[in-house]
Design a protein around this motif. Structure first.
Motif, PDB file in Angstrom:
ATOM      1  N   HIS A  18      38.427  64.306  34.848  1.00 36.97           N
ATOM      2  CA  HIS A  18      39.558  63.899  34.017  1.00 36.97           C
ATOM      3  C   HIS A  18      40.395  62.818  34.684  1.00 36.97           C
ATOM      4  O   HIS A  18      41.073  62.059  34.021  1.00 36.97           O
ATOM      5  N   ASP A  19      40.341  62.730  36.020  1.00 39.78           N
ATOM      6  CA  ASP A  19      41.119  61.698  36.700  1.00 39.78           C
ATOM      7  C   ASP A  19      40.269  60.477  37.056  1.00 39.78           C
ATOM      8  O   ASP A  19      40.723  59.575  37.746  1.00 39.78           O
ATOM      9  N   ASP A  20      39.042  60.418  36.529  1.00 43.85           N
ATOM     10  CA  ASP A  20      38.200  59.234  36.685  1.00 43.85           C
ATOM     11  C   ASP A  20      38.943  58.068  36.022  1.00 43.85           C
ATOM     12  O   ASP A  20      39.444  58.217  34.912  1.00 43.85           O
ATOM     13  N   PRO A  21      39.013  56.917  36.655  1.00 40.96           N
ATOM     14  CA  PRO A  21      39.731  55.796  36.045  1.00 40.96           C
ATOM     15  C   PRO A  21      39.111  55.335  34.722  1.00 40.96           C
ATOM     16  O   PRO A  21      39.794  54.749  33.898  1.00 40.96           O
ATOM     17  N   ASP A  22      37.836  55.604  34.500  1.00 39.94           N
ATOM     18  CA  ASP A  22      37.191  55.256  33.238  1.00 39.94           C
ATOM     19  C   ASP A  22      36.251  56.390  32.831  1.00 39.94           C
ATOM     20  O   ASP A  22      35.045  56.317  33.051  1.00 39.94           O
ATOM     21  N   PRO A  23      36.814  57.464  32.226  1.00 44.14           N
ATOM     22  CA  PRO A  23      35.976  58.619  31.863  1.00 44.14           C
ATOM     23  C   PRO A  23      35.223  58.435  30.554  1.00 44.14           C
ATOM     24  O   PRO A  23      34.607  59.351  30.061  1.00 44.14           O
ATOM     25  N   GLY A  24      35.274  57.242  29.991  1.00 46.09           N
ATOM     26  CA  GLY A  24      34.639  56.992  28.710  1.00 46.09           C
ATOM     27  C   GLY A  24      33.149  56.736  28.805  1.00 46.09           C
ATOM     28  O   GLY A  24      32.553  56.773  29.880  1.00 46.09           O
ATOM     29  N   PRO A  25      32.543  56.436  27.652  1.00 51.93           N
ATOM     30  CA  PRO A  25      31.092  56.232  27.591  1.00 51.93           C
ATOM     31  C   PRO A  25      30.649  54.948  28.289  1.00 51.93           C
ATOM     32  O   PRO A  25      31.400  53.983  28.396  1.00 51.93           O
ATOM     33  N   LEU A  26      29.419  54.967  28.747  1.00 56.85           N
ATOM     34  CA  LEU A  26      28.795  53.796  29.363  1.00 56.85           C
ATOM     35  C   LEU A  26      28.000  53.052  28.282  1.00 56.85           C
ATOM     36  O   LEU A  26      27.391  53.685  27.415  1.00 56.85           O
ATOM     37  N   PRO A  27      27.965  51.726  28.331  1.00 60.13           N
ATOM     38  CA  PRO A  27      27.336  50.961  27.253  1.00 60.13           C
ATOM     39  C   PRO A  27      25.827  51.176  27.112  1.00 60.13           C
ATOM     40  O   PRO A  27      25.283  50.983  26.034  1.00 60.13           O
TER      41      PRO A  27
END
Length: 100
Positions: A18-27
């Motif tokens: 949750h504290d990953d700077p970019d926890p979103g999907p990878l392209p």
């Protein structure tokens, strides 16, 4: 779970910090969106999964289920389309219950 927890989880990939700077999907990855239940709205990385693995559904460990530390079950709905193409969200898995 409160409103702040829900906002934090939107657009996030299950299993990423949750504290990953970019926890979103990878392209380049393929995802199933989790619908309903404690993990509603999260993306599950299914890159490299065979269709049979998706068809079998999945039990995901979570602290957010009825039993903290338990598992939430997510399954495909029969007949719901799953594009066979490239990256992005390719299917949905629906909440079907949880277990300790």
């Amino acid at each position: 779970m409160n409103a702040d927890d829900e906002q934090l989880m939107r657009g996030r990939v299950y299993g990423r910090d949750h504290d990953d700077p970019d926890p979103g999907p990878l392209p380049h990855a393929r995802y199933a969106v989790l619908v309903g239940g404690p993990l509603d709205g999260l993306l599950l990385d299914i890159t490299g999964w065979r269709p049979e693995e998706i068809d079998d559904g999945i039990a995901l460990p979570t602290e957010l289920s009825r039993w903290p530390g338990g598992r939430a079950f997510y399954d495909p709905r029969p007949g719901e389309p799953r594009p066979a193409g490239g990256p992005g969200v390719v299917c949905r898995l629906h909440y079907s219950g949880d277990t300790p």
